[in-house]
Design a protein around this motif. Structure first.
Motif, short mmCIF file in Angstrom:
data_model
loop_
_atom_site.label_atom_id
_atom_site.label_comp_id
_atom_site.label_asym_id
_atom_site.label_seq_id
_atom_site.Cartn_x
_atom_site.Cartn_y
_atom_site.Cartn_z
N GLY A 272 0.94 -1.23 -0.21
CA GLY A 272 -0.07 -0.36 -0.23
C GLY A 272 0.61 1.10 0.17
O GLY A 272 2.17 1.12 -0.61
N ASN A 276 -2.77 5.05 1.53
CA ASN A 276 -3.69 4.04 0.97
C ASN A 276 -3.21 2.96 1.78
O ASN A 276 -2.47 1.85 1.78
CB ASN A 276 -3.70 3.41 -0.93
CG ASN A 276 -4.48 2.39 -0.78
OD1 ASN A 276 -5.56 2.11 0.11
ND2 ASN A 276 -4.10 1.38 -2.12
N PRO A 280 -7.60 -3.39 1.05
CA PRO A 280 -8.28 -2.79 -0.23
C PRO A 280 -9.29 -4.02 -0.24
O PRO A 280 -9.87 -4.11 0.25
CB PRO A 280 -7.20 -4.08 -1.27
CG PRO A 280 -6.33 -4.96 -0.29
CD PRO A 280 -6.41 -4.00 0.73
#
Length: 335
Positions: A272, A276, A280
């Motif tokens: 990531g 982020n 996910p």
């Protein structure tokens, strides 16, 4: 779905619960390779094994342990999901080669030589320089071969993986990753590595973790099945399977443990990034184990015949465990 089809998932690490075990059974899953540890030492690994013993006791109507390939069919006949345990790092043996046999006797069927970083055995795929298999690693590979513990190079770097294949007298696997040609992630594997794995008699388990996929969480089932078809042409239908890398109901703290263990003061985001940093978004067609029929349907749509689908969905995993997870003394007795 007809239960004539054997389904094995070659990697999950979920926040295990009765609900998740029920989802596996509802999705027609017959066996799952469950991650036991990431960075845990020997004592902590024993605790994780104890936790699984409690699960087998509490949910014995749904799950049972798999200690050899034949246990998968026994679980299936009993209407249960077989669980075979693996380590995503070599930390459970620390620096003691005798622990390979001890852990195998306790039910650890699979062990990765590295988890992203350099280990005592080999080099991980996140290091800048791949130093290959270490002196200790050579000894451990020999011992893993002897006791029937499967060598998994999912998180290892290229040179280390190729050397492991060369050194091992048993098949070597990549339980959960995809071809780099499909998506250029650090964790995915070159055609050279995939060909070597196949030549060893090993297996690639295709990952459904979005960071390993083209278009991430928006990867279509059609693209995923096309990747499988292209890899079948490269490796041979006998050397591919599924290793979804499903991590259901896990808190972010578990993701941070996977990425950071005890080795980093700074936050490492793995595949990531700071922007982020969490889990996910799951694939629309594989939200949990109940969605395995979607994958079977996708393979049929892509043109795979029923015999090939049976291999991909489970038969190849069972045959791999028979080849690579049988202790040498048992093989000798059978001969």
């Amino acid at each position: 779905m007809s239960k004539e089809l054997l389904i094995v998932d070659g990697l999950q690490y979920s926040n295990w619960s009765r609900e998740i075990f029920e989802q596996m059974r509802e999705g027609g899953v017959d066996a799952v390779h469950a991650t036991l540890v990431y960075h845990e030492n020997i004592r902590e690994t024993l605790t994780r094994l104890g936790e699984w013993n409690r699960r087998f006791e509490a949910h014995g109507d749904l799950i049972m342990p798999v200690r050899e390939a034949g246990d998968i069919e026994r679980a299936r006949q009993a209407g249960k999901v077989g669980i075979f345990l693996g380590a995503q790092n070599c930390s459970p043996i620390e620096d003691d080669i005798d622990m390979v046999a001890v852990m195998r006797d306790l039910g650890l069927l699979i062990m990765q030589l590295t988890y992203n970083n350099q280990s005592l055995l080999a080099c991980g795929c996140y290091e800048a320089e791949d130093s290959g298999i270490t002196r200790f690693g050579r000894q451990v590979i020999r011992e893993m071969n002897r006791v029937g513990m499967v060598i998994d190079m999912s998180h290892s770097a290229e040179r280390s993986t190729l050397e492991a294949v060369e050194l091992s007298e048993r098949p070597v696997i990549i339980s959960h990753a995809n071809p780099s040609s499909f998506h250029a992630a650090k964790r995915n594997k070159s055609d050279k590595v995939l060909e070597a794995i196949a030549e060893s008699g090993g297996l690639l388990g295709f990952s459904a973790y979005p960071f390993h996929l083209k278009n991430g969480p928006d990867c279509s089932l059609e693209d995923y099945c096309d990747m499988i078809a292209r890899t079948a042409d490269l490796m041979g239908i006998e050397h591919i399977g599924i290793g979804t890398d499903l991590c259901q109901a896990q808190p972010t703290s578990v993701l941070e443990w996977m990425r950071n263990g005890r080795w980093s003061k700074e936050m490492d985001y793995g595949e990531g990034s700071q922007g982020n940093a969490g889990w996910p978004r799951p694939l629309a067609w594989l939200r949990d184990s109940r969605d395995f029929p979607n994958l079977v349907a996708g393979l049929r749509q892509r043109g795979f015949d029923e015999a090939s689908i049976a291999r991909i969905m489970g038969q190849n995993w069972v045959e791999l465990l028979a080849r690579a997870a049988t202790p040498a003394r048992a093989e000798e007795a059978a001969a």
